[in-house]
Design an enzyme around this catalytic site. Structure first.
Site, PDB file in Angstrom:
ATOM      1  N   CYS A  60      -8.166  46.263   3.757  1.00 32.79           N
ATOM      2  CA  CYS A  60      -9.560  46.119   3.431  1.00 32.79           C
ATOM      3  C   CYS A  60      -9.817  45.385   1.928  1.00 32.79           C
ATOM      4  O   CYS A  60     -10.652  45.222   1.538  1.00 32.79           O
ATOM      5  CB  CYS A  60     -10.470  47.303   3.266  1.00 32.79           C
ATOM      6  SG  CYS A  60      -9.771  48.561   2.237  1.00 32.79           S
TER       7      CYS A  60
ATOM      8  N   ARG B  96       0.748  -1.260   0.042  1.00 34.77           N
ATOM      9  CA  ARG B  96       0.014   0.048  -0.083  1.00 34.77           C
ATOM     10  C   ARG B  96       0.802   1.279   0.106  1.00 34.77           C
ATOM     11  O   ARG B  96       1.854   1.188   0.552  1.00 34.77           O
ATOM     12  CB  ARG B  96      -0.944  -0.009   1.407  1.00 34.77           C
ATOM     13  CG  ARG B  96      -1.767  -1.000   1.322  1.00 34.77           C
ATOM     14  CD  ARG B  96      -2.391  -1.053   2.828  1.00 34.77           C
ATOM     15  NE  ARG B  96      -3.259  -2.219   3.051  1.00 34.77           N
ATOM     16  CZ  ARG B  96      -4.478  -2.350   2.965  1.00 34.77           C
ATOM     17  NH1 ARG B  96      -5.450  -1.057   2.675  1.00 34.77           N
ATOM     18  NH2 ARG B  96      -5.253  -3.370   3.129  1.00 34.77           N
TER      19      ARG B  96
ATOM     20  N   ARG C 288     -18.130  50.944   0.371  1.00 32.56           N
ATOM     21  CA  ARG C 288     -17.510  51.232  -0.996  1.00 32.56           C
ATOM     22  C   ARG C 288     -18.842  52.264  -1.649  1.00 32.56           C
ATOM     23  O   ARG C 288     -19.855  51.596  -1.950  1.00 32.56           O
ATOM     24  CB  ARG C 288     -17.574  50.522  -2.048  1.00 32.56           C
ATOM     25  CG  ARG C 288     -16.128  49.497  -1.634  1.00 32.56           C
ATOM     26  CD  ARG C 288     -16.130  48.320  -2.793  1.00 32.56           C
ATOM     27  NE  ARG C 288     -14.975  47.721  -2.774  1.00 32.56           N
ATOM     28  CZ  ARG C 288     -14.542  46.448  -2.047  1.00 32.56           C
ATOM     29  NH1 ARG C 288     -15.409  45.862  -1.597  1.00 32.56           N
ATOM     30  NH2 ARG C 288     -13.440  46.039  -2.376  1.00 32.56           N
TER      31      ARG C 288
ATOM     32  N   GLU D 204      -2.946  51.769  -1.535  1.00 37.13           N
ATOM     33  CA  GLU D 204      -2.971  50.919  -2.445  1.00 37.13           C
ATOM     34  C   GLU D 204      -2.317  51.179  -4.021  1.00 37.13           C
ATOM     35  O   GLU D 204      -2.154  50.735  -4.723  1.00 37.13           O
ATOM     36  CB  GLU D 204      -4.480  50.891  -2.925  1.00 37.13           C
ATOM     37  CG  GLU D 204      -5.328  52.246  -2.931  1.00 37.13           C
ATOM     38  CD  GLU D 204      -6.840  51.900  -3.496  1.00 37.13           C
ATOM     39  OE1 GLU D 204      -7.407  50.636  -3.594  1.00 37.13           O
ATOM     40  OE2 GLU D 204      -7.503  52.793  -3.389  1.00 37.13           O
TER      41      GLU D 204
ATOM     42  N   HIS E  54     -15.910   6.547  -1.408  1.00 35.02           N
ATOM     43  CA  HIS E  54     -15.305   7.908  -2.077  1.00 35.02           C
ATOM     44  C   HIS E  54     -16.005   8.875  -2.170  1.00 35.02           C
ATOM     45  O   HIS E  54     -15.483   9.970  -1.614  1.00 35.02           O
ATOM     46  CB  HIS E  54     -14.814   7.120  -3.452  1.00 35.02           C
ATOM     47  CG  HIS E  54     -14.010   8.324  -4.241  1.00 35.02           C
ATOM     48  ND1 HIS E  54     -14.464   9.254  -4.932  1.00 35.02           N
ATOM     49  CD2 HIS E  54     -12.589   8.644  -4.071  1.00 35.02           C
ATOM     50  CE1 HIS E  54     -13.491  10.059  -5.501  1.00 35.02           C
ATOM     51  NE2 HIS E  54     -12.221   9.561  -4.968  1.00 35.02           N
TER      52      HIS E  54
ATOM     53  N   GLY F  63      -5.351  48.611   0.551  1.00 36.04           N
ATOM     54  CA  GLY F  63      -6.348  48.247  -0.622  1.00 36.04           C
ATOM     55  C   GLY F  63      -5.413  47.049  -1.380  1.00 36.04           C
ATOM     56  O   GLY F  63      -4.882  47.880  -2.192  1.00 36.04           O
TER      57      GLY F  63
ATOM     58  N   ASN G  49      -6.048  44.766  -3.002  1.00 42.31           N
ATOM     59  CA  ASN G  49      -6.682  44.563  -4.484  1.00 42.31           C
ATOM     60  C   ASN G  49      -5.733  45.306  -5.246  1.00 42.31           C
ATOM     61  O   ASN G  49      -5.018  44.870  -6.313  1.00 42.31           O
ATOM     62  CB  ASN G  49      -7.993  44.494  -4.680  1.00 42.31           C
ATOM     63  CG  ASN G  49      -8.704  43.795  -3.801  1.00 42.31           C
ATOM     64  OD1 ASN G  49      -8.378  42.837  -3.150  1.00 42.31           O
ATOM     65  ND2 ASN G  49     -10.006  44.236  -3.512  1.00 42.31           N
TER      66      ASN G  49
HETATM   67  C1  PEP Z   1      -8.455  47.478  -2.701  1.00 40.93           C
HETATM   68  O1  PEP Z   1      -8.106  47.833  -3.882  1.00 40.93           O
HETATM   69  O2  PEP Z   1      -7.860  46.657  -2.388  1.00 40.93           O
HETATM   70  C2  PEP Z   1      -9.973  48.003  -2.284  1.00 40.93           C
HETATM   71  C3  PEP Z   1     -10.370  47.353  -1.402  1.00 40.93           C
HETATM   72  O3  PEP Z   1     -10.574  48.895  -3.016  1.00 40.93           O
HETATM   73  P1  PEP Z   1     -11.476  48.208  -4.246  1.00 40.93           P
HETATM   74  O4  PEP Z   1     -11.334  46.814  -4.124  1.00 40.93           O
HETATM   75  O5  PEP Z   1     -12.746  48.852  -4.291  1.00 40.93           O
HETATM   76  O6  PEP Z   1     -10.671  48.878  -5.553  1.00 40.93           O
HETATM   77 MG    MG Z   2      -8.955  49.775  -4.436  1.00 40.93          MG
END
Ligand code: PEP
Ligand code: MG
Length: 890
Positions: free
Chosen positions: A842, A96, A572, A756, A466, A777, A779
């Site tokens: 955020c 095994r 937002r 950001e 499974h 930020g 993102n």
């Molecule tokens: C970010 O840019 O991380 C953010 C939280 O703002 P948005 O996603 O609205 O651009």
């Molecule tokens: Mg942003």
């Protein structure tokens, strides 16, 4: 000296549970059980180093391995008093796989190895049961031919079917030794036909073939997919455990089974599992025969005889062993056992897979009993798994049209279109459609389809089949063994509850109850008290960082509070203009040539914003609320050319040409790098002045209404220059003063910025001169650090992931070395200027456990994430505190 091979058995073992890395989970736990004096068939484990050597050296085995295996076999022969490949008392073994983390069904296994034309006769004599001996031999040929020689198993099924037909038997169990001999002759001939060589008769040759096949299975496509899904590094390799066989298929008094020391769906402290009399373990795993329940309590709902009834003495023995193992490991165990002629043998123990709900119940109950500490309980729960508890269940008071029933194999409810193949599930998922995968049973080949579907329904199999095991691991609802449902794969239909349903029709499955229901049903929010509440309370007592939510609608804010958010970290404001009337006001503002029309539109927008902010402040009752000023480019609010634009023009009573022209003026080639965020505010200060006025008016009114003081946090997006922030802050201060004068009261408020953009991170010390807080930020910071579009990157990042260029999608888990460096730099520089500056995050990363760990190390004050992630973040933040040693109690 032993380098590669570790023996176990007879109350002794080389290695122990601590050696998972070397011996794999199975080998390490067998060694541990042997040391505990538990009844483990003796054997030996070939270490994972061999697998690594195998792949590093073009599939060559290391020097010395052969000698060590030979020695270990000799020891095994002595321990068992049997002879490997011998014609006297034959020693048969199982071969095994065993990875450090369990990979159920992904790697290969060979059972009954050591059988050949001679030893089968010896086995028949020694056991006094020729049918059993020849059945074992044909099972071995079939398995070995599939796993080691690579033959398709359908070849063999045809042979059995024709023997059954000739003899008039309907079940395998009706075949006699003579029938099996005929089958074996057929099998051997098929091997010669297909491969031009004889089935190997030499046991040692068989053993090396099997060892190599198990090592090779580490790289099979199923294993590759499984590892990619579970972040299991390729470099771990698999161990190979060779163990003397015990037989659960030796007639009455023999059985095989699986037992969990707790109910894996609910976490209840009771023995839970299945057994099959007169069968081998593979029969249960394959889900081809429906197993019997283990305990009387489990059997109460059906008419199958439980093991507790059928074998009371062995059941009690099993129960004692299960408790002993659970207490020893201080963790719920999933144990495989075989009973051979009344004697209990343990083949494997491992930490049992369980639903998220069960995981919490088990951890909390073990902590309350003092078996583990509260911090250990917190560490044991995977934060990401909490999300599955927060998802809706079927509303209790709706009419349910039950069209089928099966075993409640994995809890939760899901709705989707019926699909009958994994390929269809994947295709539908790609097109954004939700599906329920309906299969006779699943196999490791279905892993993609299971992943792509909302839930799984199988016709065969028990709660350890499974489908059940994998679905629980994935946190997806699953019903297994819905025996009355019939699939007609050719027609693409299923017959359930007297109805014929076609692929594409919608059903709902309730994995908690095991019910298949017609249509889509309304769902309700889950219960967040009880053990879940306790765990969250313990997490809250440990964590250093606060947890806020990203929300702008009253519904989301309410959900966030319910899930324990301590404020809103990102509201937002542009998303507050989602309904038609609100959108119309924004469009009027954008299209107005100035003068009264523009002022009128702004006044409308202010009234709308004020009402929305007031509602949020009321819901959050004095908790911090971070309101971000308008962020996206204005053209995003204009209708798209074509019908949408015509409709809008008609509704507003203006010429469509006017909208088209304005859209053209606002058009940008690169809008994400364009006139958005603070840039927009500088071009159109009247917009953010309107927003500031709406915020302060709402603060005053909310204070009056709730009696709770509101201290709004006004956040400016996309700042790069320190002077941008200063420009906006000055305007906000002017508006604040005006509102304070109007009301004759002081208003406390904070002005801060998102960090950001890389420049903002670099100039954070200067920016901090005008900022009470920073919110990362991540993102946009990820987008701008990498210079990749957050909206399109999925296309090539998936390729990067697949080809191992990156380990994680940087939009999901923060890129610590790059983006993280900016975060750290900005935090330090900001604090240098303003030691009391508040730091938060955020971006989406605020709800990702690995990123939350990073935030802890940087010393952020809070994380903010989507409402459903709030409990995930609360637990992840507590784990981060524990991991970072920031908690003195740990
Ligand atoms: C970010 O840019 O991380 C953010 C939280 O703002 P948005 O996603 O609205 O651009
Ligand atoms: Mg942003």
């Amino acid at each position: 000296m032993t380098n590669w091979v570790y023996s176990f058995g007879g109350g002794k073992a080389e290695g122990s549970a601590r050696d998972r890395d070397k011996l794999g989970g199975k080998g390490a736990n067998l060694a541990e059980m042997a040391r505990l004096g538990l009844p483990v068939p003796p054997g030996f484990t070939v270490a994972t180093d061999v697998c690594r050597h195998f792949y590093a050296n073009a599939n060559a085995l290391p020097d010395g391995l052969e000698r060590e295996v030979t020695q270990a076999l000799e020891t095994l022969e002595r321990q068992t008093g049997r002879e490997f490949g011998g014609a006297g008392k034959p020693l048969l073994v199982s071969v095994r796989s065993g990875s450090r983390e369990s990979m159920p069904g992904m790697l290969d296994t060979v059972l009954n190895l050591g059988l050949n034309d001679k030893s089968v006769e010896a086995l028949a004599k020694a056991s006094g049961d020729a049918t059993f001996a020849y059945d074992s031999y044909r099972r071995f040929i079939q398995m070995y031919a599939g796993v080691v020689l690579g033959l398709d198993h359908s070849v063999f099924e045809d042979i059995i079917d024709s023997v059954k037909q000739e003899s008039g038997a309907t079940r395998d169990g009706e075949l006699t030794a003579d029938h099996w001999r005929t089958v074996i002759d057929g099998y051997k001939a098929a091997v010669i036909d297909e491969l031009d060589e004889e089935f190997p008769q030499d046991a040692t040759e068989q053993l090396w073939g099997a060892i190599r096949a198990v090592l090779k299975s580490w790289m099979n496509p199923r294993a590759l997919t499984f590892r990619a899904l579970h972040n299991i590094p390729e470099g771990w390799g698999t161990a190979v455990t060779v163990q003397s066989m015990v037989f659960g298929n030796r007639g009455e008094g023999s059985a095989t089974g699986v037992v969990f020391t707790r109910d894996p769906a609910s976490g209840e402290d009771c023995l839970y599992g299945e057994f099959l009399p007169n069968a081998q373990g593979e029969d249960i795993v394959a889900g081809l025969r429906t197993p019997h329940p283990l305990s009387k309590a489990q059997a109460s709902s059906g008419d199958a005889v439980s093991m507790e009834d059928a074998m009371p003495v062995t059941f009690q023995e099993l129960k004692d062993v299960a408790k002993r193992l659970e207490n020893h490991y201080r963790e719920m165990q999933d144990i495989e056992f075989t009973i051979e002629a009344g004697k209990l043998w343990l083949l494997q123990t491992r930490d049992g897979k369980r639903s998220a709900r069960a995981a919490i119940r088990i951890a909390v109950s073990m902590a309350e009993k003092g078996l583990i500490s509260k911090t250990e309980a917190l560490r044991r729960i995977d934060p990401a798994s909490l999300e599955q508890l927060l998802h809706p269940a079927i509303s209790p008071d709706v009419e349910r049209i039950v069209i089928g029933r099966g075993l409640p194999a994995s809890p939760g409810a899901a709705t989707g279109e019926i699909v009958f193949t994994s390929e269809e599930a994947v295709e539908a998922h790609g097109a954004g459609r939700k599906t329920i995968l309906v299969r006779p049973e699943t196999s490791p080949e279905d892993i993609h389809g299971m992943h792509a579907s909302e839930g799984i329904l199988t016709i065969h199999g028990g709660t350890t089949s499974h489908a059940a095991v994998v679905a629980r691991g994935m946190g997806k609802p699953c019903i297994s063994g819905a025996g009355a449902v019939r699939i007609n794969a050719e027609k693409g239909t299923m017959l359930a509850g007297g109805r014929t349903l076609h692929a594409g029709e919608v059903i709902t499955i309730d994995g908690t109850k095991g019910e298949v229901l017609l249509g889509a049903l309304p769902m309700v929010q889950p219960e967040l008290s009880g053990d879940f509440g306790k765990l969250m309370e313990w997490a809250d007592g440990i964590r250093r960082m606060k947890v806020r939510a990203n929300a702008e609608t009253p519904e989301d804010a309410l959900t966030a509070r319910e899930f324990g958010a301590e404020g809103l970290g990102l509201c937002r404001t542009e998303r507050m203009f989602n309904d038609d009337e609100k959108l119309r006001a924004v469009r009027e503002f954008i299209l107005a040539d100035g003068g009264a029309a523009r002022d009128g539109a702004l006044a409308d927008m202010q009234a709308m914003q004020e009402a929305d902010f007031l509602e949020l402040f009321e819901i959050m009752r004095g908790m911090p609320v971070t309101i971000r000023l308008f962020d996206p480019p204005l053209h995003e609010f204009l209708p798209r050319p074509g019908r949408e634009m015509e409709h809008a023009a008609e509704a507003m009573g203006i010429d469509v040409e006017r909208i088209r022209q304005r859209a053209e003026e606002l058009h940008e080639i690169n809008p994400m790098l364009g006139n958005r965020g603070v840039r927009l505010a500088i071009c159109y200060p009247e917009v953010i002045e309107m927003q500031a006025r709406a915020i302060f008016e709402a603060v005053m009114k909310a204070g009056e209404k709730t009696g709770k003081k509101v201290v709004p946090e006004i956040m400016v997006p996309l700042v790069a220059y320190e002077r941008e922030l200063k420009f906006i802050k000055d305007r906000i201060d002017v508006i604040a003063k005006a509102v304070m004068e109007k009301w004759g009261t002081e208003i406390q408020y904070l002005v801060g910025t998102m960090i950001e953009l890389p420049r903002a991170a670099i100039r954070a010390d200067k920016i901090a001169e005008s900022a009470d807080f920073f919110s990362f930020g991540t993102n946009d910071l990820t987008q701008s650090t990498f210079g990749i579009s957050r909206d399109d990157a999925g296309l090539y990042l998936n390729e990067y992931l697949r080809k191992g260029v990156i380990d994680r999608d940087p939009f999901i888990t923060i890129d610590v070395e790059g983006v993280g460096e900016f975060v750290q730099m900005a935090a330090e520089r900001g604090q240098r200027t303003r030691p009391d500056i508040t730091l938060g995050i955020c971006g989406e990363h605020g709800g990702d456990p690995a990123s939350i760990h990073f935030c802890e190390t940087v010393g952020l004050h809070y994380v903010s994430c989507s409402p459903y992630r709030v409990p995930v973040a609360r637990l992840a933040a507590a784990q981060a505190t524990l991991a970072n040693g920031t908690d003195e109690r740990a």
